[in-house]
Design a protein around this motif. Structure first.
Motif, PDB file in Angstrom:
ATOM      1  N   ASP A 248       0.829  -1.198   0.000  1.00  0.00           N
ATOM      2  CA  ASP A 248       0.000   0.000   0.000  1.00  0.00           C
ATOM      3  C   ASP A 248       0.867   1.254   0.000  1.00  0.00           C
ATOM      4  OD1 ASP A 248      -2.461  -1.363   0.119  1.00  0.00           O
ATOM      5  OD2 ASP A 248      -2.250  -1.636   2.284  1.00  0.00           O
TER       6      ASP A 248
ATOM      7  N   ALA B 234       2.287   4.573   1.626  1.00  0.00           N
ATOM      8  CA  ALA B 234       2.638   4.727   3.033  1.00  0.00           C
ATOM      9  C   ALA B 234       3.512   5.955   3.259  1.00  0.00           C
ATOM     10  CB  ALA B 234       3.387   3.482   3.531  1.00  0.00           C
TER      11      ALA B 234
ATOM     12  N   TYR C  43       0.633   2.968   6.857  1.00  0.00           N
ATOM     13  CA  TYR C  43       0.036   2.547   5.592  1.00  0.00           C
ATOM     14  C   TYR C  43      -1.358   3.149   5.421  1.00  0.00           C
ATOM     15  CZ  TYR C  43       3.727  -0.930   4.965  1.00  0.00           C
ATOM     16  OH  TYR C  43       4.932  -1.549   4.781  1.00  0.00           O
ATOM     17  N   PHE C  44      -1.723   3.371   4.148  1.00  0.00           N
ATOM     18  CA  PHE C  44      -3.045   3.874   3.802  1.00  0.00           C
ATOM     19  C   PHE C  44      -3.684   2.865   2.844  1.00  0.00           C
ATOM     20  CE2 PHE C  44      -0.327   7.421   4.772  1.00  0.00           C
ATOM     21  CZ  PHE C  44      -1.097   8.188   5.634  1.00  0.00           C
TER      22      PHE C  44
END
Length: 255
Positions: free
Chosen positions: A32, A34, A245-246
């Motif tokens: 992801d 981040a 993280y997103f």
């Protein structure tokens, strides 16, 4: 009654066991987007013109990095702070007695220590060359272009002061030097699948193209030399990474 209690207890234990096993099989993907927070520490070694002023020491570094999704290219900002007690230029030589003491306002030898201080700061661009199954673990290369400066810190006596080193005059002794610089890092970096063990270690170099920044150098009795310097700092660094993280990005791994 005991059998009625035994069955729910066994069911709860089985449920907890299954939950633990599922957590062991479920790994949070590390691909992801981040924000990475870096914090490192290691020894540094003076080279180039800097080795005439300072010996070896240690450094702390930190920074923030943006990492896009499914990418190993990093863009961020880093700061490195160097320190040590090996100072080769005695800027207090003119204040010392024949026995090597600096006399304070109480007419006693003052405990004045010379220390080295360095700072580098600037934007950073990094990339990780994959080694193995983990896309975000492998050979890490990073470069920064920023500003580097160093000075001699006068660590004063805690009990008495030295009039010649008051706030207005002490800047004339610190030999503040600075200029544009390039920082390079090569080593190993890992962002783990389970997002827990994230670190980097390797070797680094900072090359600063500097000059004196003070208008007057009291020990020399003249302005600092306008001649350019090449100050080089070599180092070893190990550090931790805290990733933010997103996105969900969870995947089940079956063995």
């Amino acid at each position: 009654m005991q059998r009625k209690l035994l069955f729910p207890s066994i069911f709860i234990l089985l449920l907890l066991s299954f939950s633990g096993a599922a957590q062991g099989l479920a790994g949070a993907k590390n691909l992801d987007r981040a924000v990475l927070m870096h914090l490192g520490y290691g020894p540094i070694f003076s080279s180039g013109d800097l080795q005439d002023r300072f010996g070896n020491g240690f450094s702390l570094d930190g920074g923030l990095t943006w990492l896009p999704a499914n990418s190993n290219l990093e863009l961020g900002f880093r700061v490195q702070f160097g320190f040590g007690d090996q100072v080769k230029e005695d800027v207090l030589a003119g204040l010392r007695t024949s026995n090597g003491f600096v006399i304070g306002n109480q007419r006693e030898p003052a405990d004045i220590q010379l220390r080295q201080r360095q700072i580098f700061l600037g934007p950073a661009l990094g990339y990780t060359l994959k080694i193995g199954k983990n896309q975000r673990a492998g050979l890490h290369l990073k470069t920064s272009v920023g500003y580097f400066f160093h000075r001699i810190r006068l660590q004063e006596d805690a009990v008495q002061n030295v009039p010649q080193l008051n706030d207005e005059l002490s800047a004339g002794y610190d030999r503040l030097t600075g200029g544009l610089a390039i920082h390079q890092f090569i080593g190993y970096q890992q962002l783990a699948f389970d997002r827990r063990l994230n670190f980097y270690l390797g070797a680094e170099m900072t090359a600063g193209f500097t000059k004196g920044l003070r208008t007057f150098d009291i020990p020399l009795g003249t302005p600092p030399s306008s001649e350019g310097r090449t100050d080089i700092v070599l180092g070893l660094k190990a550090g931790l990474i805290i990733p933010f993280y997103f996105g969900e990005g969870r995947e089940i791994f079956y063995r």
